[in-house]
Write a protein that holds these residues in place. Sequence first.
Motif, PDB file in Angstrom:
ATOM      1  N   ILE A 181       0.812  -1.218   0.000  1.00 43.83           N
ATOM      2  CA  ILE A 181       0.000   0.000   0.000  1.00 43.83           C
ATOM      3  C   ILE A 181       0.849   1.273   0.000  1.00 43.83           C
ATOM      4  N   GLY A 182       2.078   1.177   0.492  1.00 46.55           N
ATOM      5  CA  GLY A 182       2.957   2.347   0.482  1.00 46.55           C
ATOM      6  C   GLY A 182       3.293   2.808  -0.918  1.00 46.55           C
ATOM      7  N   SER A 183       3.310   1.875  -1.867  1.00 46.13           N
ATOM      8  CA  SER A 183       3.659   2.240  -3.238  1.00 46.13           C
ATOM      9  C   SER A 183       2.626   3.191  -3.837  1.00 46.13           C
ATOM     10  N   HIS A 184       1.378   3.120  -3.375  1.00 40.19           N
ATOM     11  CA  HIS A 184       0.364   4.083  -3.819  1.00 40.19           C
ATOM     12  C   HIS A 184       0.772   5.499  -3.433  1.00 40.19           C
ATOM     13  N   ARG A 185       1.271   5.654  -2.220  1.00 36.35           N
ATOM     14  CA  ARG A 185       1.664   6.979  -1.734  1.00 36.35           C
ATOM     15  C   ARG A 185       2.899   7.486  -2.481  1.00 36.35           C
ATOM     16  N   LEU A 186       3.840   6.580  -2.735  1.00 38.36           N
ATOM     17  CA  LEU A 186       5.028   6.965  -3.491  1.00 38.36           C
ATOM     18  C   LEU A 186       4.643   7.404  -4.907  1.00 38.36           C
ATOM     19  N   ASP A 187       3.677   6.703  -5.496  1.00 42.34           N
ATOM     20  CA  ASP A 187       3.224   7.074  -6.838  1.00 42.34           C
ATOM     21  C   ASP A 187       2.628   8.484  -6.839  1.00 42.34           C
ATOM     22  N   LEU A 188       1.865   8.817  -5.796  1.00 42.55           N
ATOM     23  CA  LEU A 188       1.284  10.157  -5.721  1.00 42.55           C
ATOM     24  C   LEU A 188       2.365  11.230  -5.609  1.00 42.55           C
ATOM     25  N   LEU A 189       3.402  10.946  -4.834  1.00 35.56           N
ATOM     26  CA  LEU A 189       4.497  11.909  -4.709  1.00 35.56           C
ATOM     27  C   LEU A 189       5.180  12.124  -6.058  1.00 35.56           C
ATOM     28  N   LEU A 190       5.394  11.031  -6.789  1.00 37.83           N
ATOM     29  CA  LEU A 190       6.025  11.150  -8.106  1.00 37.83           C
ATOM     30  C   LEU A 190       5.129  11.904  -9.076  1.00 37.83           C
ATOM     31  N   TYR A 191       3.846  11.624  -9.012  1.00 37.33           N
ATOM     32  CA  TYR A 191       2.887  12.267  -9.909  1.00 37.33           C
ATOM     33  C   TYR A 191       2.810  13.775  -9.657  1.00 37.33           C
ATOM     34  N   LEU A 192       2.802  14.149  -8.399  1.00 36.58           N
ATOM     35  CA  LEU A 192       2.621  15.557  -8.053  1.00 36.58           C
ATOM     36  C   LEU A 192       3.914  16.358  -8.105  1.00 36.58           C
ATOM     37  N   PHE A 193       5.037  15.726  -7.759  1.00 41.49           N
ATOM     38  CA  PHE A 193       6.264  16.509  -7.576  1.00 41.49           C
ATOM     39  C   PHE A 193       7.437  16.066  -8.448  1.00 41.49           C
ATOM     40  N   GLY A 194       7.256  14.992  -9.233  1.00 37.42           N
ATOM     41  CA  GLY A 194       8.316  14.583 -10.148  1.00 37.42           C
ATOM     42  C   GLY A 194       9.322  13.639  -9.517  1.00 37.42           C
ATOM     43  N   ILE A 195      10.329  13.291 -10.304  1.00 43.78           N
ATOM     44  CA  ILE A 195      11.350  12.327  -9.874  1.00 43.78           C
ATOM     45  C   ILE A 195      12.304  12.985  -8.877  1.00 43.78           C
TER      46      ILE A 195
END
Length: 213
Positions: A181-195
């Motif tokens: 489930i943590g990977s969902h949160r990491l995906d949101l960070l990448l989506y909103l703020f980039g690599i």
Amino acid sequence: MINWAIIGCGNIAKKSVAPAINENKNSLLVAVMRRNKEKARDFASKYKAKKYYTDLKNLLKDKEIDAVYIATPVYLHSQQTILAAKTGKHILCEKPMALNISQCKEMIKVCKDNRVNLGIAYYRRFYPKMQKIKELLKENKIGKPLIVKIQHYTYYNPSSDDPRAWRMNQEKSGGGVLMDIGSHRLDLLLYLFGIPEEITALSDRIVLPYPVE
């Protein structure tokens, strides 16, 4: 019209995927696959799929199917995605994508080589709230973010006979709570703020005696 097949008829397929396909006017649930024949037949009947399979290769031979949704445990994602791609099926795969980066890269390459689309089901970025945040960031409405914090709390201690207990087996899941489930949160960070330019991380086991984080 996209003709779908669901591979793996577990909780996520019941709660979200099958109902969503049935509700979408441009989609049709044609087939489902589950190793247990009776459960596969019951799932197909409940969600109006006219076919059910217990063998993946037989399902992938079905020329009526355009795309597959892979909702099996993580250790099967790479193998099933590659097989589906080689038969010309488009793929939407559950998260996490695979057990490791090498498998992910191979999945991407095979899909490109066979000219099929590959998507990973990180659907939370499409939530209206996330879309609004993305809009505010793009328009610079809140200034430059300096700190972003995501917290997620839950108690998860399945018994050994729980159907979801495979998530605690690293060979099948690839990791524990962060991988799942943590990977969902990491995906949101990448989506909103980039690599990110740099990463520092710590994972541990404090309360429960899992072999994973």
